[in-house]
Design a protein around this motif. Structure first.
Motif, PDB file in Angstrom:
ATOM      1  N   MET A   1     -14.703   7.153   2.315  1.00  0.00           N
ATOM      2  CA  MET A   1     -13.237   7.450   2.151  1.00  0.00           C
ATOM      3  C   MET A   1     -12.830   8.467   1.084  1.00  0.00           C
ATOM      4  O   MET A   1     -13.485   8.190  -0.033  1.00  0.00           O
ATOM      5  CB  MET A   1     -12.322   6.268   1.876  1.00  0.00           C
ATOM      6  N   ASN A   2     -12.069   9.363   1.435  1.00  0.00           N
ATOM      7  CA  ASN A   2     -11.728  10.302   0.203  1.00  0.00           C
ATOM      8  C   ASN A   2     -10.649   9.840  -0.739  1.00  0.00           C
ATOM      9  O   ASN A   2      -9.643   9.364  -0.226  1.00  0.00           O
ATOM     10  CB  ASN A   2     -11.096  11.621   0.974  1.00  0.00           C
ATOM     11  N   PHE A   3     -11.215   9.482  -1.922  1.00  0.00           N
ATOM     12  CA  PHE A   3     -10.070   9.125  -3.080  1.00  0.00           C
ATOM     13  C   PHE A   3      -8.736   9.945  -3.134  1.00  0.00           C
ATOM     14  O   PHE A   3      -7.987   9.019  -3.569  1.00  0.00           O
ATOM     15  CB  PHE A   3     -11.066   8.899  -4.479  1.00  0.00           C
ATOM     16  N   GLY A   4      -8.903  11.172  -2.882  1.00  0.00           N
ATOM     17  CA  GLY A   4      -7.386  11.733  -3.026  1.00  0.00           C
ATOM     18  C   GLY A   4      -6.739  11.181  -1.858  1.00  0.00           C
ATOM     19  O   GLY A   4      -5.358  11.072  -2.035  1.00  0.00           O
ATOM     20  N   VAL A   5      -7.134  11.010  -0.709  1.00  0.00           N
ATOM     21  CA  VAL A   5      -6.348  10.677   0.332  1.00  0.00           C
ATOM     22  C   VAL A   5      -6.107   9.049  -0.074  1.00  0.00           C
ATOM     23  O   VAL A   5      -4.840   8.891   0.167  1.00  0.00           O
ATOM     24  CB  VAL A   5      -7.120  10.547   1.609  1.00  0.00           C
ATOM     25  N   LEU A   6      -6.762   8.298  -0.400  1.00  0.00           N
ATOM     26  CA  LEU A   6      -6.431   7.035  -0.869  1.00  0.00           C
ATOM     27  C   LEU A   6      -5.309   6.944  -1.665  1.00  0.00           C
ATOM     28  O   LEU A   6      -4.441   6.182  -1.543  1.00  0.00           O
ATOM     29  CB  LEU A   6      -7.783   6.461  -1.468  1.00  0.00           C
ATOM     30  N   GLY A   7      -5.545   7.774  -2.927  1.00  0.00           N
ATOM     31  CA  GLY A   7      -4.452   7.852  -3.901  1.00  0.00           C
ATOM     32  C   GLY A   7      -2.986   7.984  -2.999  1.00  0.00           C
ATOM     33  O   GLY A   7      -1.766   7.569  -3.648  1.00  0.00           O
ATOM     34  N   GLN A   8      -2.947   9.172  -2.347  1.00  0.00           N
ATOM     35  CA  GLN A   8      -1.799   9.845  -1.814  1.00  0.00           C
ATOM     36  C   GLN A   8      -1.355   8.580  -0.936  1.00  0.00           C
ATOM     37  O   GLN A   8      -0.174   8.542  -0.850  1.00  0.00           O
ATOM     38  CB  GLN A   8      -2.085  11.004  -1.083  1.00  0.00           C
ATOM     39  N   ALA A   9      -2.176   8.146  -0.204  1.00  0.00           N
ATOM     40  CA  ALA A   9      -1.687   6.871   0.727  1.00  0.00           C
ATOM     41  C   ALA A   9      -0.889   5.914   0.103  1.00  0.00           C
ATOM     42  O   ALA A   9      -0.047   5.478   0.632  1.00  0.00           O
ATOM     43  CB  ALA A   9      -2.908   6.323   1.675  1.00  0.00           C
ATOM     44  N   VAL A  10      -1.460   5.461  -1.139  1.00  0.00           N
ATOM     45  CA  VAL A  10      -1.166   4.186  -1.699  1.00  0.00           C
ATOM     46  C   VAL A  10       0.477   4.551  -2.226  1.00  0.00           C
ATOM     47  O   VAL A  10       1.356   3.883  -2.022  1.00  0.00           O
ATOM     48  CB  VAL A  10      -1.733   3.942  -2.869  1.00  0.00           C
ATOM     49  N   VAL A  11       0.683   5.831  -2.757  1.00  0.00           N
ATOM     50  CA  VAL A  11       1.938   6.263  -3.401  1.00  0.00           C
ATOM     51  C   VAL A  11       2.807   6.350  -2.371  1.00  0.00           C
ATOM     52  O   VAL A  11       3.959   5.956  -2.275  1.00  0.00           O
ATOM     53  CB  VAL A  11       1.777   7.444  -4.066  1.00  0.00           C
ATOM     54  N   LEU A  12       2.268   7.068  -1.199  1.00  0.00           N
ATOM     55  CA  LEU A  12       3.344   7.236   0.168  1.00  0.00           C
ATOM     56  C   LEU A  12       3.681   5.887   0.411  1.00  0.00           C
ATOM     57  O   LEU A  12       4.992   5.738   0.969  1.00  0.00           O
ATOM     58  CB  LEU A  12       2.541   8.168   1.132  1.00  0.00           C
ATOM     59  N   PHE A  13       2.674   4.866   0.550  1.00  0.00           N
ATOM     60  CA  PHE A  13       3.312   3.500   1.375  1.00  0.00           C
ATOM     61  C   PHE A  13       4.180   3.098   0.596  1.00  0.00           C
ATOM     62  O   PHE A  13       5.217   2.417   0.972  1.00  0.00           O
ATOM     63  CB  PHE A  13       1.934   2.943   1.487  1.00  0.00           C
ATOM     64  N   ALA A  14       3.742   3.066  -0.861  1.00  0.00           N
ATOM     65  CA  ALA A  14       4.682   2.288  -1.664  1.00  0.00           C
ATOM     66  C   ALA A  14       6.294   2.825  -1.849  1.00  0.00           C
ATOM     67  O   ALA A  14       7.230   2.064  -1.911  1.00  0.00           O
ATOM     68  CB  ALA A  14       4.140   2.433  -3.302  1.00  0.00           C
ATOM     69  N   ALA A  15       6.294   4.254  -1.669  1.00  0.00           N
ATOM     70  CA  ALA A  15       7.525   4.769  -1.805  1.00  0.00           C
ATOM     71  C   ALA A  15       8.381   4.539  -0.761  1.00  0.00           C
ATOM     72  O   ALA A  15       9.411   4.468  -0.793  1.00  0.00           O
ATOM     73  CB  ALA A  15       7.214   6.189  -2.295  1.00  0.00           C
ATOM     74  N   THR A  16       7.451   4.487   0.502  1.00  0.00           N
ATOM     75  CA  THR A  16       8.642   4.460   1.717  1.00  0.00           C
ATOM     76  C   THR A  16       8.767   2.947   2.131  1.00  0.00           C
ATOM     77  O   THR A  16       9.527   2.867   3.078  1.00  0.00           O
ATOM     78  CB  THR A  16       7.514   5.257   2.719  1.00  0.00           C
ATOM     79  N   ASN A  17       8.114   1.952   1.518  1.00  0.00           N
ATOM     80  CA  ASN A  17       8.102   0.460   1.996  1.00  0.00           C
ATOM     81  C   ASN A  17       8.618  -0.308   0.901  1.00  0.00           C
ATOM     82  O   ASN A  17       8.574  -1.521   0.951  1.00  0.00           O
ATOM     83  CB  ASN A  17       6.774   0.002   2.439  1.00  0.00           C
ATOM     84  N   ILE A  18       9.245   0.351  -0.472  1.00  0.00           N
ATOM     85  CA  ILE A  18       9.490  -0.571  -1.449  1.00  0.00           C
ATOM     86  C   ILE A  18      10.863  -1.644  -1.204  1.00  0.00           C
ATOM     87  O   ILE A  18      10.871  -2.724  -1.370  1.00  0.00           O
ATOM     88  CB  ILE A  18       9.850   0.304  -2.662  1.00  0.00           C
ATOM     89  N   ASP A  19      11.611  -1.026   0.127  1.00  0.00           N
ATOM     90  CA  ASP A  19      12.865  -2.036   0.304  1.00  0.00           C
ATOM     91  C   ASP A  19      12.321  -3.068   1.251  1.00  0.00           C
ATOM     92  O   ASP A  19      13.107  -4.149   1.501  1.00  0.00           O
ATOM     93  CB  ASP A  19      13.709  -0.959   1.071  1.00  0.00           C
ATOM     94  N   ASP A  20      11.132  -2.941   1.861  1.00  0.00           N
ATOM     95  CA  ASP A  20      10.682  -4.133   2.781  1.00  0.00           C
ATOM     96  C   ASP A  20      10.288  -5.246   1.769  1.00  0.00           C
ATOM     97  O   ASP A  20      10.379  -6.460   2.346  1.00  0.00           O
ATOM     98  CB  ASP A  20       9.327  -3.576   3.469  1.00  0.00           C
ATOM     99  N   LEU A  21      10.116  -5.032   0.541  1.00  0.00           N
ATOM    100  CA  LEU A  21       9.963  -6.345  -0.201  1.00  0.00           C
ATOM    101  C   LEU A  21      10.978  -7.197  -0.440  1.00  0.00           C
ATOM    102  O   LEU A  21      10.874  -8.539  -0.286  1.00  0.00           O
ATOM    103  CB  LEU A  21       9.516  -5.993  -1.893  1.00  0.00           C
ATOM    104  N   LEU A  22      12.123  -6.980  -0.410  1.00  0.00           N
ATOM    105  CA  LEU A  22      13.365  -7.749  -0.487  1.00  0.00           C
ATOM    106  C   LEU A  22      13.616  -8.437   0.776  1.00  0.00           C
ATOM    107  O   LEU A  22      14.013  -9.590   0.949  1.00  0.00           O
ATOM    108  CB  LEU A  22      14.583  -6.920  -1.014  1.00  0.00           C
ATOM    109  N   VAL A  23      13.461  -7.620   1.910  1.00  0.00           N
ATOM    110  CA  VAL A  23      13.517  -8.184   3.304  1.00  0.00           C
ATOM    111  C   VAL A  23      12.416  -9.288   3.555  1.00  0.00           C
ATOM    112  O   VAL A  23      12.604 -10.435   4.012  1.00  0.00           O
ATOM    113  CB  VAL A  23      13.349  -6.926   4.145  1.00  0.00           C
ATOM    114  N   LEU A  24      11.280  -8.950   3.105  1.00  0.00           N
ATOM    115  CA  LEU A  24      10.113 -10.045   3.407  1.00  0.00           C
ATOM    116  C   LEU A  24      10.340 -11.193   2.804  1.00  0.00           C
ATOM    117  O   LEU A  24      10.169 -12.220   2.968  1.00  0.00           O
ATOM    118  CB  LEU A  24       8.823  -9.363   2.886  1.00  0.00           C
TER     119      LEU A  24
END
Length: 196
Positions: A1-24
């Motif tokens: 796994m490319n660590f650059g992709v890993l870091g970008q994926a974590v940031v992208l996921f968190a930024a686009t799904n933060i609102d899901d935490l309240l709903v969950l």
């Protein structure tokens, strides 16, 4: 796994799904004490998110299932489910045993809300996937799916904290419709649906 992709994926996921935490958290609080609740919510969340990923991957390859102008209208889904939940809460307002009268969301309802809430995620994922290639897309998808388990655990964690659990137990039947209606309106307004 490319660590650059890993870091970008974590940031992208968190930024686009933060609102899901309240709903969950609201879903988990609403389903507290019901057998199989965690499984139901997890399956619905993963189903909705897999649809988001599938549409994003297909769009990255050039297939567009939803015209850009249609994405804001996904807000009608949580809005309708919120109105339905509000009507059910109103009908049960006189139930003496409100705790037993309450029922949690079904798998398909969680999936629909996840997809509608994540409709704007597609716009963020498509350009990233299109430039990442097949290998990169696979890495992003794997990271996203692993992070979803963490998101579910966090939502359940918040719903089970004593103060949060008490508040959600007392007000969850009101909070769920408010959150869903608010989410639907937010998606409609931010997307410019109906000229808003």
């Amino acid at each position: 796994m490319n660590f650059g992709v890993l870091g970008q994926a974590v940031v992208l996921f968190a930024a686009t799904n933060i609102d899901d935490l309240l709903v969950l958290a609201v879903f988990f609080a609403q389903d507290a004490g019901h057998r199989g609740a965690t499984r139901t919510i997890a399956l619905g969340q993963y189903l909705g998110f897999l649809v988001i990923l599938a549409v994003s991957v297909a769009a990255a390859f050039g297939a567009t299932f939803l015209p850009d102008g249609a994405v804001p209208y996904l807000g009608l889904l949580p809005l309708a489910l919120g109105v339905k939940a509000a009507v059910e809460a109103w009908r049960r307002r006189d139930d003496l045993d409100q705790e037993n009268a309450r029922r949690g969301p079904k798998i398909l309802e969680v999936a629909v809300i996840t997809f509608a809430n994540g409709g704007d995620n597609i716009g963020a994922y498509v350009p990233v996937f299109a430039t990442a290639g097949v290998g990169g897309m696979t890495e992003y998808a794997v990271v996203f799916l692993v992070l979803m388990a963490g998101w579910l655990a966090a939502g359940r964690f918040f719903a089970t904290r004593a103060a949060v659990a008490r508040a959600l137990a007392r007000w969850g039947h009101i909070l769920l419709p408010v959150v869903l209606i608010g989410l639907g309106l937010l998606i409609l307004v931010e997307g410019g649906a109906f000229g808003l």
